[in-house]
Design an enzyme around this catalytic site. Structure first.
Site, PDB file in Angstrom:
ATOM      1  N   ASN A 153      32.246  26.725  39.133  1.00 52.18           N
ATOM      2  CA  ASN A 153      31.910  26.899  37.839  1.00 52.18           C
ATOM      3  C   ASN A 153      32.217  25.536  37.151  1.00 52.18           C
ATOM      4  O   ASN A 153      31.436  25.271  36.236  1.00 52.18           O
ATOM      5  CB  ASN A 153      32.944  27.738  37.056  1.00 52.18           C
ATOM      6  CG  ASN A 153      34.441  27.308  37.168  1.00 52.18           C
ATOM      7  OD1 ASN A 153      34.785  26.844  37.894  1.00 52.18           O
ATOM      8  ND2 ASN A 153      35.160  27.859  36.171  1.00 52.18           N
ATOM      9  N   LYS A 176      36.502  19.551  49.960  1.00 50.90           N
ATOM     10  CA  LYS A 176      35.405  20.664  50.241  1.00 50.90           C
ATOM     11  C   LYS A 176      34.975  21.406  49.128  1.00 50.90           C
ATOM     12  O   LYS A 176      35.817  22.024  48.255  1.00 50.90           O
ATOM     13  CB  LYS A 176      36.029  21.699  51.176  1.00 50.90           C
ATOM     14  CG  LYS A 176      35.034  22.807  51.846  1.00 50.90           C
ATOM     15  CD  LYS A 176      35.669  23.927  52.148  1.00 50.90           C
ATOM     16  CE  LYS A 176      35.473  25.173  51.034  1.00 50.90           C
ATOM     17  NZ  LYS A 176      34.135  25.410  50.547  1.00 50.90           N
ATOM     18  N   GLY A 229      40.291  28.270  42.118  1.00 51.20           N
ATOM     19  CA  GLY A 229      39.504  29.227  42.637  1.00 51.20           C
ATOM     20  C   GLY A 229      40.212  30.575  42.448  1.00 51.20           C
ATOM     21  O   GLY A 229      40.878  30.831  41.360  1.00 51.20           O
ATOM     22  N   SER A 230      39.909  31.500  43.354  1.00 53.24           N
ATOM     23  CA  SER A 230      40.197  33.023  42.884  1.00 53.24           C
ATOM     24  C   SER A 230      41.594  33.032  43.435  1.00 53.24           C
ATOM     25  O   SER A 230      42.319  32.383  44.043  1.00 53.24           O
ATOM     26  CB  SER A 230      39.111  33.815  43.618  1.00 53.24           C
ATOM     27  OG  SER A 230      39.575  33.749  45.152  1.00 53.24           O
ATOM     28  N   GLY A 234      43.572  31.696  46.328  1.00 52.14           N
ATOM     29  CA  GLY A 234      44.836  31.042  46.156  1.00 52.14           C
ATOM     30  C   GLY A 234      46.184  31.504  47.087  1.00 52.14           C
ATOM     31  O   GLY A 234      47.188  30.832  47.426  1.00 52.14           O
ATOM     32  N   GLU A 251      45.351  26.612  40.863  1.00 49.68           N
ATOM     33  CA  GLU A 251      44.582  27.023  39.532  1.00 49.68           C
ATOM     34  C   GLU A 251      43.739  28.258  39.737  1.00 49.68           C
ATOM     35  O   GLU A 251      42.753  27.958  40.631  1.00 49.68           O
ATOM     36  CB  GLU A 251      43.934  25.938  38.565  1.00 49.68           C
ATOM     37  CG  GLU A 251      44.712  24.648  38.193  1.00 49.68           C
ATOM     38  CD  GLU A 251      45.791  24.871  37.251  1.00 49.68           C
ATOM     39  OE1 GLU A 251      45.414  26.072  36.686  1.00 49.68           O
ATOM     40  OE2 GLU A 251      46.713  24.337  37.049  1.00 49.68           O
ATOM     41  N   CYS A 285      37.533  29.806  33.558  1.00 53.62           N
ATOM     42  CA  CYS A 285      39.032  30.328  33.660  1.00 53.62           C
ATOM     43  C   CYS A 285      39.634  30.449  32.427  1.00 53.62           C
ATOM     44  O   CYS A 285      40.528  31.245  32.286  1.00 53.62           O
ATOM     45  CB  CYS A 285      39.837  29.797  34.813  1.00 53.62           C
ATOM     46  SG  CYS A 285      39.689  28.011  34.887  1.00 53.62           S
ATOM     47  N   GLN A 332      27.888  37.156  41.784  1.00 55.38           N
ATOM     48  CA  GLN A 332      28.458  37.131  40.662  1.00 55.38           C
ATOM     49  C   GLN A 332      27.917  38.035  39.523  1.00 55.38           C
ATOM     50  O   GLN A 332      28.613  39.002  39.058  1.00 55.38           O
ATOM     51  CB  GLN A 332      28.603  35.615  39.996  1.00 55.38           C
ATOM     52  CG  GLN A 332      29.563  35.604  38.822  1.00 55.38           C
ATOM     53  CD  GLN A 332      31.008  36.157  38.937  1.00 55.38           C
ATOM     54  OE1 GLN A 332      31.557  35.371  39.740  1.00 55.38           O
ATOM     55  NE2 GLN A 332      31.398  37.058  37.984  1.00 55.38           N
ATOM     56  N   GLU A 384      40.130  39.813  35.809  1.00 55.32           N
ATOM     57  CA  GLU A 384      39.114  38.682  35.542  1.00 55.32           C
ATOM     58  C   GLU A 384      37.832  39.186  36.010  1.00 55.32           C
ATOM     59  O   GLU A 384      37.597  39.398  36.924  1.00 55.32           O
ATOM     60  CB  GLU A 384      39.627  37.463  36.165  1.00 55.32           C
ATOM     61  CG  GLU A 384      38.853  36.190  35.699  1.00 55.32           C
ATOM     62  CD  GLU A 384      39.198  34.790  36.323  1.00 55.32           C
ATOM     63  OE1 GLU A 384      39.524  34.793  37.266  1.00 55.32           O
ATOM     64  OE2 GLU A 384      39.278  33.837  35.509  1.00 55.32           O
ATOM     65  N   GLU A 463      47.910  19.734  36.151  1.00 51.31           N
ATOM     66  CA  GLU A 463      46.738  18.883  36.545  1.00 51.31           C
ATOM     67  C   GLU A 463      46.421  18.148  35.361  1.00 51.31           C
ATOM     68  O   GLU A 463      47.075  18.475  34.165  1.00 51.31           O
ATOM     69  CB  GLU A 463      45.414  19.728  36.982  1.00 51.31           C
ATOM     70  CG  GLU A 463      45.843  20.710  38.116  1.00 51.31           C
ATOM     71  CD  GLU A 463      44.507  20.927  38.786  1.00 51.31           C
ATOM     72  OE1 GLU A 463      44.053  19.952  39.509  1.00 51.31           O
ATOM     73  OE2 GLU A 463      44.213  22.078  38.657  1.00 51.31           O
TER      74      GLU A 463
HETATM   75  P1  ADP Z   1      35.378  31.631  43.293  1.00 47.99           P
HETATM   76  O1  ADP Z   1      35.344  33.209  43.047  1.00 47.99           O
HETATM   77  O2  ADP Z   1      35.774  30.661  42.343  1.00 47.99           O
HETATM   78  O3  ADP Z   1      34.327  31.098  44.227  1.00 47.99           O
HETATM   79  P2  ADP Z   1      37.059  31.364  45.830  1.00 47.99           P
HETATM   80  O4  ADP Z   1      38.466  31.492  45.829  1.00 47.99           O
HETATM   81  O5  ADP Z   1      36.251  32.443  46.528  1.00 47.99           O
HETATM   82  O6  ADP Z   1      36.711  31.468  44.172  1.00 47.99           O
HETATM   83  O7  ADP Z   1      36.567  29.888  46.289  1.00 47.99           O
HETATM   84  C1  ADP Z   1      36.978  28.602  45.590  1.00 47.99           C
HETATM   85  C2  ADP Z   1      36.921  27.840  46.813  1.00 47.99           C
HETATM   86  O8  ADP Z   1      37.987  28.223  47.880  1.00 47.99           O
HETATM   87  C3  ADP Z   1      35.666  27.281  47.474  1.00 47.99           C
HETATM   88  O9  ADP Z   1      35.598  25.977  47.530  1.00 47.99           O
HETATM   89  C4  ADP Z   1      35.889  28.266  48.545  1.00 47.99           C
HETATM   90  O10 ADP Z   1      34.972  27.966  49.980  1.00 47.99           O
HETATM   91  C5  ADP Z   1      37.052  28.201  49.182  1.00 47.99           C
HETATM   92  N1  ADP Z   1      37.873  29.237  49.998  1.00 47.99           N
HETATM   93  C6  ADP Z   1      37.329  30.453  50.278  1.00 47.99           C
HETATM   94  N2  ADP Z   1      38.112  31.002  51.366  1.00 47.99           N
HETATM   95  C7  ADP Z   1      38.701  30.139  51.522  1.00 47.99           C
HETATM   96  C8  ADP Z   1      40.092  30.219  52.583  1.00 47.99           C
HETATM   97  N3  ADP Z   1      40.155  31.104  53.570  1.00 47.99           N
HETATM   98  N4  ADP Z   1      40.456  28.808  53.020  1.00 47.99           N
HETATM   99  C9  ADP Z   1      40.351  27.845  52.263  1.00 47.99           C
HETATM  100  N5  ADP Z   1      39.507  27.851  51.323  1.00 47.99           N
HETATM  101  C10 ADP Z   1      38.686  28.883  51.053  1.00 47.99           C
END
Ligand code: ADP
Length: 482
Positions: A153, A176, A229-230, A234, A251, A285, A332, A384, A463
């Site tokens: 995002n 990544k 991320g999610s 997390g 976060e 977020c 999404q 969310e 952060e």
């Molecule tokens: P969003 O819904 O914001 O995409 P995600 O948590 O799915 O949230 O993704 C956030 C980041 O975490 C992305 O870069 C995604 O590729 C990465 N990600 C997803 N699954 C894993 C995992 N098992 N281990 C590490 N990183 C991951």
């Protein structure tokens, strides 16, 4: 390397690499337009990137801090100079509007310039010892190799606010980005590399979370993970890192309340609600996804808000008339539509929006949706959604509004609109959130002050700003007899 994004490579140990996996980056404003093609890493390449970062780290921390500062500052200058071009690229791959995207690039530039200066700040403290003839030196040292995993995002600002302090304090990085936004990430890495980073200091491994991301989580050479991320991912990051005693910073989600009290300035409150809930397509977020309004102003506020939301112009991210861009991708959009259906099933009233829109080009266009007369216990009030969907909840009085605002597992950002200094101060102290806004939208924060939440929204040190140092350095206490 040119800025040609036709088929963009990975970066490992200073070398740009091609692989046999390719990702097609599609424009959510026009799904017939391809933004670029990107080579993807796999687990083996991710491990190679970690090896390169491990090898490069001792020399990077021994570089003069002035050199580290100059590299970061140069990258900031290039981002600033190219903000129009990079803003357009970002808008094309993520779908936020051109002003929002250009603003994001500018913010990334400011972050690099600010964090560049941190490389030159005093790094410790001297103490007298309790013992004669000894002195005590407390120093902040880099953590080592840092894995940086980012969401889609904010494709350039979030990588910037993690990478800049990581490098400033002498760490090396394996980065990544989210699968769906490699173009902005690639452009950022290209700029940093040309700004003068030695090989291996920054490595770029776009790829799947499950494979490349998980490899970074499990590699014992990666001493820290900074993740946005999610909540579900997390939790995986936390589990993997604690199993091997690596540090982590998470976060995650928000379900941010904006409270509007009877004595609020109606125009300011409406602006805060519309901007906070729906700008950037609600995909922040910090979005104000719960609007909590006391009953003296509820009806007036509700009717005015419905009219404002109905008038929002949804369209192509690059169209100058557009206020709200498309949803980022099909997955999404499906999630947004599922929650809109769920809200109806739960008995909430959808007052406006929620339907798919057709525009000149085929894209993921969704009319901003507002549910009114909603109960805070409904799932649409607690979970969310991460789209242009908000709920309006009535409160009996200020105390009830405060209780509703805090009745959420999350605690990222929270706002209150009021004309009363006393109530503003009361809410500022009592709102359970890492960031509190008074007569300002819950989203939209400065780059030089701490960012982060309480409760289930964040784990680990804050952060941004000078507090980024907490996560990207560790303390060493030395006892020295001269
Ligand atoms: P969003 O819904 O914001 O995409 P995600 O948590 O799915 O949230 O993704 C956030 C980041 O975490 C992305 O870069 C995604 O590729 C990465 N990600 C997803 N699954 C894993 C995992 N098992 N281990 C590490 N990183 C991951």
């Amino acid at each position: 390397m040119t800025s040609d994004i036709a088929l963009s490579p990975l970066l490992i140990d200073g070398e740009w690499l091609a692989t046999d996996r390719v990702y097609e980056n599609i424009n959510p404003s026009d799904t017939e337009e391809r933004v670029g093609r990107f080579h993807l890493a796999d687990a083996a390449l991710a491990r190679r990137a970690v090896a390169a970062a491990t090898l490069a780290q001792p020399a990077w921390v021994d570089q003069s801090p002035q050199l580290r500062a100059e590299v970061l500052d140069r990258a900031g200058s290039e981002l600033l100079a190219r903000r129009a071009e990079l803003g357009e690229l970002l808008a094309r791959e993520e779908g936020k509007t051109l002003p929002e995207a250009t603003g994001e690039v500018q913010r990334a530039a400011q972050i690099f310039k600010f964090q560049a200066q941190q490389a030159l700040q005093a790094e410790g403290e001297l103490y007298a010892s309790t013992r004669a003839g000894l002195r005590v030196e407390v120093r902040r040292e880099p953590v080592g190799v840092v894995g940086i995993i980012t969401p889609w995002n904010f494709p350039i600002a979030i990588p910037a606010w993690k990478i800049a302090p990581a490098l400033a304090y002498g760490n090396t990085v394996v980065f990544k980005p989210a699968e769906s936004v490699p173009a902005s990430a690639w452009a950022l890495v290209d700029i940093l590399q040309r700004a003068g980073l030695p090989p291996g200091v920054l490595n770029f491994v776009p790829g799947s979370g499950r494979e490349v991301g998980q490899t970074l989580l499990d590699d014992t050479r990666v001493r820290a993970i900074s993740f946005t991320g999610s909540v579900a991912t997390g939790q995986r990051v936390a589990a993997a890192c604690s199993a091997r005693q690596a540090r982590y910073q998470l976060e995650m989600g928000g379900k941010n309340p904006l409270v509007v009290l009877d004595d609020a300035d109606l125009e300011i409150a409406l602006d805060c609600a519309v901007q906070g809930a729906f700008y950037s397509t609600g995909q922040r977020c910090t979005a104000s996804s719960r609007l909590i309004v006391t009953k003296g102003t509820y009806t007036k506020f509700r009717d005015a808000l419905i009219a404002r939301v109905a008038a929002l112009r949804v369209g192509h991210a690059l169209d100058p008339d557009t206020q709200i861009g498309p949803v980022v991708d099909e997955a999404q959009l499906a999630q947004d539509l599922r929650y809109i259906a769920l809200g109806r099933e739960e008995g909430a009233r959808l007052a406006v929006g929620g339907e798919l829109l057709h525009r000149r080009r085929p894209g993921h266009y969704l009319a901003p949706a507002l549910f009114v007369d909603v109960d805070n216990t409904m799932r649409i009030s607690q979970e969310e959604i991460f789209g242009p969907v908000a709920v309006l909840i009535a409160a009996d009085d200020a105390e009830h509004a405060l209780a509703l605002a805090n009745d959420t597992p999350f605690g990222l950002s929270a706002g209150v609109c009021t004309g009363s200094l006393k109530l503003a101060h009361h809410f500022q102290r009592r709102l359970q959130a890492g960031m509190v806004m008074v007569n300002a939208p819950t989203a939209g924060v400065d780059h030089h002050v701490p960012f982060g939440g309480s409760k289930a929204s964040s784990v680990g040190p804050r952060e941004q700003g000078t507090q980024a140092r907490q996560f990207f350095t560790q303390t060493k206490t030395s006892y020295i007899r001269p």
